[in-house]
Design a protein around this motif. Sequence first.
Motif, PDB file in Angstrom:
ATOM      1  N   ARG A  71       7.613  15.154   6.679  1.00 21.79           N
ATOM      2  CA  ARG A  71       6.884  16.389   6.390  1.00 21.79           C
ATOM      3  C   ARG A  71       5.716  16.087   5.465  1.00 21.79           C
ATOM      4  NH1 ARG A  71      10.894  20.220   7.949  1.00 21.79           N
ATOM      5  NH2 ARG A  71      11.981  19.093   9.611  1.00 21.79           N
ATOM      6  N   MET A  72       4.521  15.987   6.055  1.00 19.42           N
ATOM      7  CA  MET A  72       3.315  15.691   5.290  1.00 19.42           C
ATOM      8  C   MET A  72       2.168  16.557   5.807  1.00 19.42           C
ATOM      9  SD  MET A  72       3.456  11.514   4.992  1.00 19.42           S
ATOM     10  CE  MET A  72       3.681  11.290   6.764  1.00 19.42           C
ATOM     11  N   PRO A  73       1.175  16.832   4.961  1.00 23.91           N
ATOM     12  CA  PRO A  73       0.041  17.657   5.408  1.00 23.91           C
ATOM     13  C   PRO A  73      -0.839  16.919   6.395  1.00 23.91           C
ATOM     14  CG  PRO A  73      -0.354  16.794   3.192  1.00 23.91           C
ATOM     15  CD  PRO A  73       1.062  16.436   3.548  1.00 23.91           C
ATOM     16  N   ARG A  74      -1.600  17.684   7.168  1.00 24.67           N
ATOM     17  CA  ARG A  74      -2.612  17.205   8.120  1.00 24.67           C
ATOM     18  C   ARG A  74      -2.018  16.414   9.281  1.00 24.67           C
ATOM     19  NH1 ARG A  74      -5.056  17.024   3.195  1.00 24.67           N
ATOM     20  NH2 ARG A  74      -4.461  14.864   2.802  1.00 24.67           N
ATOM     21  N   CYS A  75      -1.375  15.298   9.008  1.00 22.89           N
ATOM     22  CA  CYS A  75      -0.762  14.488  10.067  1.00 22.89           C
ATOM     23  C   CYS A  75       0.666  14.172   9.638  1.00 22.89           C
ATOM     24  CB  CYS A  75      -1.564  13.195  10.276  1.00 22.89           C
ATOM     25  SG  CYS A  75      -0.823  12.042  11.479  1.00 22.89           S
ATOM     26  N   ASP A  76       1.652  14.738  10.358  1.00 26.13           N
ATOM     27  CA  ASP A  76       3.042  14.551   9.932  1.00 26.13           C
ATOM     28  C   ASP A  76       3.547  13.160  10.324  1.00 26.13           C
ATOM     29  OD1 ASP A  76       3.762  14.596  12.633  1.00 26.13           O
ATOM     30  OD2 ASP A  76       4.473  16.663  12.566  1.00 26.13           O
ATOM     31  N   GLY A  77       4.790  12.867   9.903  1.00 26.82           N
ATOM     32  CA  GLY A  77       5.330  11.537  10.104  1.00 26.82           C
ATOM     33  C   GLY A  77       5.569  11.178  11.552  1.00 26.82           C
ATOM     34  N   VAL A  78       5.933  12.142  12.381  1.00 26.77           N
ATOM     35  CA  VAL A  78       6.169  11.858  13.794  1.00 26.77           C
ATOM     36  C   VAL A  78       4.878  11.445  14.479  1.00 26.77           C
ATOM     37  CG1 VAL A  78       6.831  12.854  16.021  1.00 26.77           C
ATOM     38  CG2 VAL A  78       8.206  13.342  13.988  1.00 26.77           C
ATOM     39  N   GLU A  79       3.816  12.186  14.256  1.00 22.83           N
ATOM     40  CA  GLU A  79       2.533  11.854  14.873  1.00 22.83           C
ATOM     41  C   GLU A  79       1.997  10.534  14.320  1.00 22.83           C
ATOM     42  OE1 GLU A  79      -0.761  11.770  17.220  1.00 22.83           O
ATOM     43  OE2 GLU A  79       1.040  12.997  17.418  1.00 22.83           O
ATOM     44  N   ALA A  80       2.157  10.315  13.013  1.00 17.74           N
ATOM     45  CA  ALA A  80       1.702   9.058  12.419  1.00 17.74           C
ATOM     46  C   ALA A  80       2.479   7.879  12.998  1.00 17.74           C
ATOM     47  CB  ALA A  80       1.865   9.104  10.898  1.00 17.74           C
ATOM     48  N   THR A  81       3.780   8.053  13.193  1.00 19.45           N
ATOM     49  CA  THR A  81       4.600   7.002  13.793  1.00 19.45           C
ATOM     50  C   THR A  81       4.126   6.689  15.199  1.00 19.45           C
ATOM     51  OG1 THR A  81       6.555   7.586  12.486  1.00 19.45           O
ATOM     52  CG2 THR A  81       6.939   6.413  14.550  1.00 19.45           C
ATOM     53  N   ARG A  82       3.849   7.722  15.973  1.00 18.86           N
ATOM     54  CA  ARG A  82       3.382   7.531  17.348  1.00 18.86           C
ATOM     55  C   ARG A  82       2.062   6.735  17.358  1.00 18.86           C
ATOM     56  NH1 ARG A  82       3.476  12.334  18.547  1.00 18.86           N
ATOM     57  NH2 ARG A  82       5.516  12.363  19.576  1.00 18.86           N
ATOM     58  N   ARG A  83       1.139   7.106  16.488  1.00 24.33           N
ATOM     59  CA  ARG A  83      -0.151   6.416  16.459  1.00 24.33           C
ATOM     60  C   ARG A  83       0.007   4.960  16.023  1.00 24.33           C
ATOM     61  NH1 ARG A  83      -4.003  10.902  13.370  1.00 24.33           N
ATOM     62  NH2 ARG A  83      -3.610  12.640  14.812  1.00 24.33           N
ATOM     63  N   ILE A  84       0.833   4.716  15.031  1.00 24.51           N
ATOM     64  CA  ILE A  84       1.034   3.350  14.543  1.00 24.51           C
ATOM     65  C   ILE A  84       1.663   2.480  15.618  1.00 24.51           C
ATOM     66  CG2 ILE A  84       2.409   1.952  12.937  1.00 24.51           C
ATOM     67  CD1 ILE A  84       1.900   4.160  10.834  1.00 24.51           C
TER      68      ILE A  84
ATOM     69  N   GLY B  90       0.817  -1.197   0.000  1.00 23.00           N
ATOM     70  CA  GLY B  90       0.000   0.000   0.000  1.00 23.00           C
ATOM     71  C   GLY B  90       0.849   1.245   0.000  1.00 23.00           C
ATOM     72  N   ALA B  91       0.249   2.372  -0.395  1.00 20.30           N
ATOM     73  CA  ALA B  91       0.935   3.666  -0.394  1.00 20.30           C
ATOM     74  C   ALA B  91      -0.029   4.723   0.115  1.00 20.30           C
ATOM     75  CB  ALA B  91       1.429   4.025  -1.796  1.00 20.30           C
ATOM     76  N   ALA B  92       0.451   5.597   0.991  1.00 17.54           N
ATOM     77  CA  ALA B  92      -0.394   6.615   1.627  1.00 17.54           C
ATOM     78  C   ALA B  92       0.051   8.005   1.207  1.00 17.54           C
ATOM     79  CB  ALA B  92      -0.331   6.472   3.145  1.00 17.54           C
ATOM     80  N   ARG B  93      -0.886   8.918   1.132  1.00 18.48           N
ATOM     81  CA  ARG B  93      -0.582  10.292   0.733  1.00 18.48           C
ATOM     82  C   ARG B  93      -0.195  11.166   1.919  1.00 18.48           C
ATOM     83  NH1 ARG B  93      -6.173  10.954  -2.387  1.00 18.48           N
ATOM     84  NH2 ARG B  93      -6.716   9.725  -0.535  1.00 18.48           N
ATOM     85  N   ASP B  94      -0.551  10.763   3.136  1.00 18.66           N
ATOM     86  CA  ASP B  94      -0.200  11.547   4.322  1.00 18.66           C
ATOM     87  C   ASP B  94      -0.209  10.632   5.538  1.00 18.66           C
ATOM     88  OD1 ASP B  94      -2.924  11.364   5.376  1.00 18.66           O
ATOM     89  OD2 ASP B  94      -3.468  12.913   3.913  1.00 18.66           O
ATOM     90  N   GLY B  95       0.132  11.201   6.699  1.00 19.07           N
ATOM     91  CA  GLY B  95       0.248  10.401   7.898  1.00 19.07           C
ATOM     92  C   GLY B  95      -1.056   9.760   8.333  1.00 19.07           C
ATOM     93  N   GLY B  96      -2.142  10.479   8.206  1.00 17.91           N
ATOM     94  CA  GLY B  96      -3.439   9.931   8.599  1.00 17.91           C
ATOM     95  C   GLY B  96      -3.810   8.712   7.781  1.00 17.91           C
ATOM     96  N   GLU B  97      -3.553   8.793   6.481  1.00 15.55           N
ATOM     97  CA  GLU B  97      -3.850   7.653   5.621  1.00 15.55           C
ATOM     98  C   GLU B  97      -2.908   6.488   5.921  1.00 15.55           C
ATOM     99  OE1 GLU B  97      -4.375   6.600   0.856  1.00 15.55           O
ATOM    100  OE2 GLU B  97      -4.159   8.687   1.515  1.00 15.55           O
ATOM    101  N   ALA B  98      -1.671   6.796   6.298  1.00 18.56           N
ATOM    102  CA  ALA B  98      -0.724   5.744   6.666  1.00 18.56           C
ATOM    103  C   ALA B  98      -1.217   4.965   7.886  1.00 18.56           C
ATOM    104  CB  ALA B  98       0.652   6.351   6.947  1.00 18.56           C
ATOM    105  N   VAL B  99      -1.765   5.675   8.868  1.00 18.34           N
ATOM    106  CA  VAL B  99      -2.311   5.018  10.060  1.00 18.34           C
ATOM    107  C   VAL B  99      -3.490   4.126   9.680  1.00 18.34           C
ATOM    108  CG1 VAL B  99      -3.388   5.375  12.308  1.00 18.34           C
ATOM    109  CG2 VAL B  99      -1.523   6.876  11.568  1.00 18.34           C
ATOM    110  N   ALA B 100      -4.370   4.645   8.829  1.00 16.34           N
ATOM    111  CA  ALA B 100      -5.554   3.879   8.417  1.00 16.34           C
ATOM    112  C   ALA B 100      -5.150   2.638   7.627  1.00 16.34           C
ATOM    113  CB  ALA B 100      -6.482   4.770   7.585  1.00 16.34           C
ATOM    114  N   LEU B 101      -4.194   2.779   6.717  1.00 16.63           N
ATOM    115  CA  LEU B 101      -3.759   1.639   5.908  1.00 16.63           C
ATOM    116  C   LEU B 101      -3.043   0.589   6.767  1.00 16.63           C
ATOM    117  CD1 LEU B 101      -2.491   3.207   2.549  1.00 16.63           C
ATOM    118  CD2 LEU B 101      -4.484   1.726   2.906  1.00 16.63           C
ATOM    119  N   THR B 102      -2.341   1.038   7.798  1.00 20.68           N
ATOM    120  CA  THR B 102      -1.689   0.085   8.694  1.00 20.68           C
ATOM    121  C   THR B 102      -2.726  -0.783   9.395  1.00 20.68           C
ATOM    122  OG1 THR B 102       0.191   1.573   9.060  1.00 20.68           O
ATOM    123  CG2 THR B 102      -0.176  -0.147  10.700  1.00 20.68           C
ATOM    124  N   ALA B 103      -3.810  -0.160   9.832  1.00 16.96           N
ATOM    125  CA  ALA B 103      -4.881  -0.919  10.481  1.00 16.96           C
ATOM    126  C   ALA B 103      -5.518  -1.905   9.513  1.00 16.96           C
ATOM    127  CB  ALA B 103      -5.935   0.039  11.030  1.00 16.96           C
TER     128      ALA B 103
END
Length: 214
Positions: free
Chosen positions: A38-51, A13-26
């Motif tokens: 550096r991504m819009p809406r949800c950056d990589g640090v926050e996405a990493t934390r959530r994942i 899978g491929a995500a356009r931003d951090g939020g989509e990365a979290v959703a695709l991981t689930a």
Amino acid sequence: MLLGLLPGVEVVGAARDGGEAVALTAELAPDVVLMDLRMPRCDGVEATRRIRERHPGTEVVVLTTYGDDDSLFPALRAGARGYLTKDAGGEEIVRALRDVTDGRAGLSPAVQRRLLDQLVDGAGRQESPDTQDAPAGVVDSSGDGLTERETEVLVLVADGLSNQEIAGRLRISTATVKTHINNLFAKTGVRDRAQAVRYAYQHGLVRAPGRRVT
């Protein structure tokens, strides 16, 4: 396209931003997420934390243009086990992906040097005069709550050994190694091996060979 050509790597899978990365991981439960910062809406640090909080079975390797401390350390604190800059070649990316799935840190050589310099400098500032002449390697760990065996395991983690390598070195099972690692993580308050390495250097459990504090 590059990742799809790498041996042993399947892009699911491929995500356009951090939020989509979290959703695709689930949805996809990948072994590793290769994360930009550096991504819009949800950056990589926050996405990493959530994942890492929601899906601890998925590792995160950061692949970014930015190698400065303000990017590196927040990503590691969020739970990233690997950190590469975008000049990394295919072989280096594959090595980092394999390292994190095997329980090791997947850091580029430049990032390893930067992290080690930072941690050793911090450890040097915290050392007392009583430990200045101690040989390089393990030093007194009193006050951290770790048992002698947990300290041995932590030192080997800081040396970059995998669970299997630690088990061979100490002649114990990998299950016992995992138990010691879980215990020392709980006692020290760290969440992953990268933070454990930082803890070891900051608390003077290990020092770079040949380095003396003056």
